[in-house]
Write an enzyme that holds these catalytic residues in place. Structure first.
Site, PDB file in Angstrom:
ATOM      1  N   SER A  54       0.807  -1.213   0.000  1.00 35.55           N
ATOM      2  CA  SER A  54       0.000   0.000   0.000  1.00 35.55           C
ATOM      3  C   SER A  54       0.847   1.274   0.000  1.00 35.55           C
ATOM      4  O   SER A  54       1.585   1.536  -0.946  1.00 35.55           O
ATOM      5  CB  SER A  54      -0.962  -0.032   1.187  1.00 35.55           C
ATOM      6  OG  SER A  54      -1.888   1.010   1.124  1.00 35.55           O
ATOM      7  N   ARG A 483      -2.150   5.929  20.324  1.00 34.53           N
ATOM      8  CA  ARG A 483      -2.510   4.538  20.003  1.00 34.53           C
ATOM      9  C   ARG A 483      -1.281   3.835  19.441  1.00 34.53           C
ATOM     10  O   ARG A 483      -0.431   4.471  18.793  1.00 34.53           O
ATOM     11  CB  ARG A 483      -3.664   4.467  19.007  1.00 34.53           C
ATOM     12  CG  ARG A 483      -3.420   5.184  17.696  1.00 34.53           C
ATOM     13  CD  ARG A 483      -4.558   5.002  16.708  1.00 34.53           C
ATOM     14  NE  ARG A 483      -4.561   3.672  16.124  1.00 34.53           N
ATOM     15  CZ  ARG A 483      -3.922   3.352  14.984  1.00 34.53           C
ATOM     16  NH1 ARG A 483      -3.207   4.254  14.333  1.00 34.53           N
ATOM     17  NH2 ARG A 483      -3.988   2.134  14.506  1.00 34.53           N
ATOM     18  N   THR A 487       1.680  -1.944  12.831  1.00 35.09           N
ATOM     19  CA  THR A 487       2.711  -2.599  12.012  1.00 35.09           C
ATOM     20  C   THR A 487       4.137  -2.429  12.519  1.00 35.09           C
ATOM     21  O   THR A 487       5.021  -3.157  12.078  1.00 35.09           O
ATOM     22  CB  THR A 487       2.654  -2.058  10.563  1.00 35.09           C
ATOM     23  OG1 THR A 487       2.727  -0.625  10.592  1.00 35.09           O
ATOM     24  CG2 THR A 487       1.355  -2.469   9.871  1.00 35.09           C
TER      25      THR A 487
END
Length: 534
Positions: A54, A483, A487
């Site tokens: 991506s 947060r 990954t």
């Protein structure tokens, strides 16, 4: 054939598996194995496998599975995927046998797996590994070559609906979107302030290639200039693409000299994110991100539904990253209900399905609109006598409901702007964004951070949220949250406040709290108020 070369444990996250391409051959083979098992588990439904990293840099790659309705892999199977890729080569055969037994899979039944890839130089090698994994368990594999991620989702749904959703081919995808777009445009290429000209930043990825294919077939119904086409020295997502434009708040490399207020759009490497941007007469960069797209779409659909006199529940789903000003505008001006969910497409998509018409966009530009079967039936019935309902049916055809689709979303935005007679100046003036800032704080272990309330509240380490609350209270319209990354070992910080200076200072103060209380590694943050290390 595909020995495991890395001893590090990797986890199937919201984006599947991601990592350095040279470490992924065994992962790809095993995902081919898993896809054919998943297809058999789902009684012969087509399962998709997309090879892409991506918006990540070019040396990376990744893989994710697509379930029969075009949704992300069911969460219970994410753990199965994680366990499968992490077992040793010696344990692999027995582990696969256990998956078959535990899930009561009929290994003699048929299985069908569709595989596609982005245009990274290592993708063909990895695609072969996936295909070999499917074949190892006597599955049927269909290779689509270089396609966008949304195209793979489209193919899977088209096949599993026996072509009710469209033909599961590249031409079928182009035909469905272009046909709906041109019928909606109805020969009116310009209207009011809207001009038929667009600069398209393809991030040197597959989106550029496919946009060029759209151009060939669209007969100038949209005049698009494609930059960062992936030819020459440019690398995927390097100083270009949706993520770069949003995070860096500046245009991509390769931008031609254009008039102020020219509409520009950036997609990411696999074309499932889209953001708009422009520069004004002073040369100031302005961004129109996923929040802006969501509000534009919500207002347009609300008007259409009301003009059709349909009693349908429209709702908008956001994450904590949505700009506070956009949420205020949606609730107070558009009067559209808003839900907040944790970051990640699967959470947004799942929540959107609770509405008759569910709109979801992350601020990063990933999103789509989903329509319930009952809403489609009601719209189809109304379309027999109401031209506005006929328009709504064409809008449904233009939208790739299966997943965020940069090109489909872009065509929808162009349709709405043309309908309203708006240019980017009209669009951005609907509300004023609060200044916001994102930081990435390197930590020893991202798992020390645990959150609740759609990731807006940090529950571990204890005391961190209390400290954040005290800091936020010092700033007008202040809001901040932290947060863990899905990954990498970083903690993401988001902050917004009424002024740019306050926002930078708030982000810094929260970032320092993370460094102190959550095991920060690497250099200390620089205080923006005095540019000195504290």
């Amino acid at each position: 054939m595909y020995p495991k070369v890395s001893k590090e444990t990797i986890q199937y996250g919201t984006a599947g598996f991601r990592g350095k391409a040279e470490l992924l051959d065994s992962v790809m083979f095993r995902m081919g194995v898993l896809a054919t098992l998943r297809s058999r588990f789902r009684e012969g439904s087509v399962i998709g496998v997309m090879i892409t990293a991506s918006h990540n840099p070019e040396p990376d790659n990744g893989v994710k599975l697509i379930d029969p309705k075009g949704e992300m892999l069911e969460s219970s199977w994410e753990k199965i995927a994680t366990d499968l890729v992490n077992v040793s080569d010696q344990e692999l055969e027995q582990h696969v046998a256990n998956i078959i037994k535990d899930n009561q899979i009929d290994i003699t039944s048929s299985s069908y797996v569709y595989v596609g890839m982005d245009n990274r130089y290592h993708s063909p090698r990895l695609l072969k590994a996936v295909a070999d994994g499917v074949i190892a368990l006597k599955g049927n594999v269909r290779e689509f070559g270089i396609v966008t991620t949304p195209m793979m989702h489209f193919f899977v749904v088209a096949a599993n609906t026996k072509e009710a959703y469209g033909k599961p081919t590249e031409e079928g995808y182009y035909d469905k979107l272009i046909s709906a777009f041109e019928k909606l445009r109805n020969g009116q290429l310009e209207n009011g302030n809207y001009r038929n000209r667009l600069i398209f930043d393809g991030a040197n990825g597959v989106g550029a290639r496919k946009m060029l294919q759209f151009n060939k077939r669209m007969n100038k119904s949209l005049d698009v200039t494609v930059i960062n086409q992936g030819v020459g020295p440019g690398k995927i997502n390097e100083e270009c693409g949706a993520d770069h434009v949003k995070v860096q708040q500046k245009p991509p490399v390769g931008m031609p000299i254009v008039e102020p207020y020219t509409r520009c759009v950036s997609v990411d490497g696999d074309a499932d994110r889209v953001v708009y941007f422009f520069t004004d007469e002073t040369g100031q960069f302005r961004l129109l991100d996923g929040d802006r797209i969501a509000t534009l779409v919500a207002g347009y659909l609300m008007d259409l539904i009301q003009s059709c006199q349909l009693d349908l529940r429209l709702g908008l789903v956001q994450t904590a990253y949505a700009n506070g000003a956009s949420t205020d505008y949606i609730v107070n001006e558009l009067k559209v209900p808003v839900s907040c969910v944790p970051t990640g497409v699967k959470h947004l998509h799942h929540k959107a399905l609770e509405y008759d018409i569910g709109i979801y966009f992350e601020a990063n530009g990933h999103g789509t609109i989903v329509f319930s079967d009952s809403s489609k039936a009601a719209i189809s019935e109304a379309a027999k006598t109401n031209p506005k309902a006929q328009t709504l049916l064409l809008v449904i055809d233009l939208i790739n409901e299966t997943v965020g689709d940069a090109i489909s979303d872009m065509l929808l935005v162009e349709t709405i702007l043309n309908h309203k007679g708006w240019d980017v100046k009209d669009w951005i003036s609907s509300y004023a964004d609060l200044p916001n800032q994102q930081l990435k704080i390197q930590v020893k272990d991202r798992n020390v951070i645990q959150t609740t309330d759609a990731e807006r509240v940090c529950v571990k380490p204890e005391g961190l949220q209390d400290e954040i609350n005290q800091v936020v209270a010092n700033y007008k319209r202040g809001r901040a949250f932290v947060r863990p990354s899905g990954t990498e070992d970083v903690v993401r910080v988001y902050a917004e406040a009424s002024t740019r200076e306050d926002t930078l200072q708030l982000a810094y103060e929260v970032g320092r709290l993370v460094q102190k209380l959550a095991g920060g590694v690497g250099p200390e943050l620089v205080n923006p108020s005095n540019n000195a290390h504290l």
